[in-house]
Design a protein around this motif. Sequence first.
Motif, PDB file in Angstrom:
ATOM      1  N   THR A  95      68.859 -49.548  83.658  1.00  0.00           N
ATOM      2  CA  THR A  95      69.037 -50.750  84.458  1.00  0.00           C
ATOM      3  C   THR A  95      68.600 -52.007  83.734  1.00  0.00           C
ATOM      4  O   THR A  95      68.933 -53.110  84.146  1.00  0.00           O
ATOM      5  N   ALA A 145      64.860 -45.117  73.611  1.00  0.00           N
ATOM      6  CA  ALA A 145      64.719 -43.705  73.977  1.00  0.00           C
ATOM      7  C   ALA A 145      65.693 -43.459  75.116  1.00  0.00           C
ATOM      8  O   ALA A 145      66.251 -44.408  75.665  1.00  0.00           O
ATOM      9  N   LYS A 192      65.471 -42.945  78.176  1.00  0.00           N
ATOM     10  CA  LYS A 192      65.240 -43.581  79.470  1.00  0.00           C
ATOM     11  C   LYS A 192      64.615 -44.961  79.380  1.00  0.00           C
ATOM     12  O   LYS A 192      64.663 -45.716  80.338  1.00  0.00           O
ATOM     13  N   PHE A 193      63.963 -45.246  78.278  1.00  0.00           N
ATOM     14  CA  PHE A 193      63.253 -46.511  78.189  1.00  0.00           C
ATOM     15  C   PHE A 193      63.517 -47.162  76.830  1.00  0.00           C
ATOM     16  O   PHE A 193      64.014 -46.531  75.909  1.00  0.00           O
ATOM     17  N   ILE A 194      63.166 -48.418  76.763  1.00  0.00           N
ATOM     18  CA  ILE A 194      63.263 -49.142  75.501  1.00  0.00           C
ATOM     19  C   ILE A 194      61.924 -49.826  75.265  1.00  0.00           C
ATOM     20  O   ILE A 194      61.404 -50.503  76.156  1.00  0.00           O
TER      21      ILE A 194
END
Lengths: 135, 698
Positions: free
Chosen positions: A32, A121, A123-125
Amino acid sequence: MAQNTFEETLSHLTRLSQKPGVQSTLILSRDTGAILRTTGLISKSSSANPNSTLPASAETSSDSYTNGRKEGGLQSAEDVASMVWAFLGAAGNLVENLDREDEVKLLTLRMRKNELVILPAPKFIMVMIHDTPPA
Amino acid sequence: MDAAMERRREEIVAKKAKLAELKRQRELRKEAASNRTSLTASPDPIHQPSPRKPNAEDIDLILKKINEERPRSTGPGSPAQRAARPISVISSDNEGSTSYKTTTTMVDRESQTMSMAPLTTVFEFEAETKKDTEVIMYSKAVQTSDDWSPPKSRGVGQSDSEPEGSPTRTPRASKRLSRRQKERDEEIRAMLRREIEEELKAAQQTNPDADPTRTSGKENFPFKTLTDEELAAVERSDDFIGFVERSTKVLERALDQQLEYDILADYAQGRLNLDDEDEGQGSLAAKKGRRVKEIAQFWDDRWSKKRMISDLGFSAKFPELVLASYTKNPSAPHDPDGLIQVWNLHMHDRPEYIFHAQSDILTAKFSPFHPNLIIGGAYSGQVLLWDTRAKSAPVQRTPLTGSGHTHPIYSLDIVGTQNANNIISCSTDGVVCGWTVDMLSQPQEFLELTSPPPSKTDDMAPTCIAFPQSDPTYFLAGTEEGSIYPCHRYDRAGAKAGVDSRVKYSGHAAPVMSLDFHPAKGQIDLGDLVLSSSVDWSVKLWKVRPPAATGTSNALTSGNPQLVTPILDIAREDLVYDARWSPVKPSVFALVDGAGSLEVWDINVDVEVPVQKVTPSDNKRGAFASMPSGLGYMNRSLNKLAWERNEGRRVAVGGMDGVVTVFEVGHDLGGLETRSEEWSGVKRLVSRLEAVGEAGGK
């Protein structure tokens, strides 16, 4: 190693953000783009206080979000986030065009003043902005 | 929009018909509901009975509420108001507020304002985040949206900025609710779920639309701000914690690596880097080769505090990883007693891995045959096995009771080959056990070492054991009384398993702290050279009798063990806690002492003074940083040292203060290329020393 509690994890972040030369850190959600956590991005320009590594991990990102928004300026967290997002998208396109199977693992962008390290990654940055070492 | 309005009008017509049908029912229900609401007057139970509680009664209550709400906002008012309502949903923004006003006028409608109360809070939320609800949907939100959706429509209508999405959704929701009033709550929930899915789909469709405008301006900013709850939910997820754990490691490595070398360095810029590179001119060249330079110190505020280093080891597979085991922190009873930290030379401020144990870890090393495994010996007598792919607790451990050790394990080793290896552990009561890595529940071998006859008691207290490179069945055990005994793991010709009573290496007058066989990977076999260190302020060099020959040659002196003396005795000025051969240079060894210095020796150069003597810097004064300097003597003591096994360029030392210091040695003292003179030089030295020793003996 995953036994670490939430607080210990945050202490890693805090310590990273307080290392010499580190200006700011930013964690985004990969799908998102939501800003999950940020440090050192409240001030509006890096030249105003170049080494402000505020112990900002204690405060929630929504606080810093509104703060950055109030002050406006180039270095607000959401500006950086959107630029990083766009940059990462461009890099992803490049990689995909080179080799469809491949993916971006790490982006390091050295500028004259700052260096940007972007670690995507699934799911995350994670984004870190720090001083370019004296060459 | 017109089509939508048309649709809504039709819906309203349908509703009217239904309302007429339900009129009588409603009358009854009104009474029942007003009774009920008077009972449950607080706003909480009114907006809680959302499907989160799948309670049939609660849902009935909601439905009734909705029922009531509708006739009130429309029914008692004029038909004009009724007609105006759908319009208000789309465009007008005061209709919502007027309906509020009308509702609050009458006492009878108290219950209605109650149901509105939560709506106002939702209002704020919406105005703040606009699009956001479309972007992220949590299952929690899915369940509550049933309650929230009607107010949302009004809120959006008021702000007037979002014509698509939510307005179309909410009338549908209310319509469906009204249609299925009497049906089961499960169906309603299924409906809502489907609706939410549709919404999600819609949101996904709208997202790409926003994409091209993303970079252009702030209005279409793609990022949402999460509420505190959402934020907390994300941040406490294992995914997030794991990600932070990994990513911060990577970033710290990136930072530290950069300090070491800047790949953009421009040597034409003329900035003279007057580092040690320029020192190596002329007579200083020799000195540079023997340089010992500190390259890193490791200390962690959280874990290293008030702990002593009990053992050190380099990984065979990853030469940048250093393992350090620690004793317990007496001032932190809630922390685990035993601790192992694996440090990375590329990451200075933080350990790569942390492992725990319930008891002090006295010795630990990387398995030479498996890069992920770490074995350790504990004060409790347990042999522990950790895996770097697992969590911080040991993946395997030997039992505390029954077979095995019941005394502290100060020494262990992994011997054998890649495919057949054993863990050999030795505790201070003289028990030596052999274990397989796969099964630590029971020792494969059990051997009790006893002192040979001339001594007053049977008891033997080994402090350390050492295996020769070539023979995993035979080892030396150093004891607290100072003697060193050869031991056999198995019965063999002329000797039983256990201490070989015919030979005794005597020379030390105090407990032996370390034993190290020569690694001997060169042209000449020097594998029979053993280095021992002791707290009697000395290091001794021994030439060990081959295990097979001991039986035959000394058969005559039965009963009395043959005393073997060291071929070289190096006296130091302090307790010597550890001495280790360089893994590559045949003539080089290093030792650490109680005064806190690391000495590097080259016996080809000098057997009386060290080639280099350094002390760790005070940059990271760990446990004793705040102590007065008068105590410095004890603080500085270094307990352990370890060579990097592959290249022999690095030495790690550690001691009382819990700080691990890594030194790099110059090319004369480490590095892969060795000259044959070095080997022959050692050989000649040894034979000369032997000759002197024999002459002195006679």
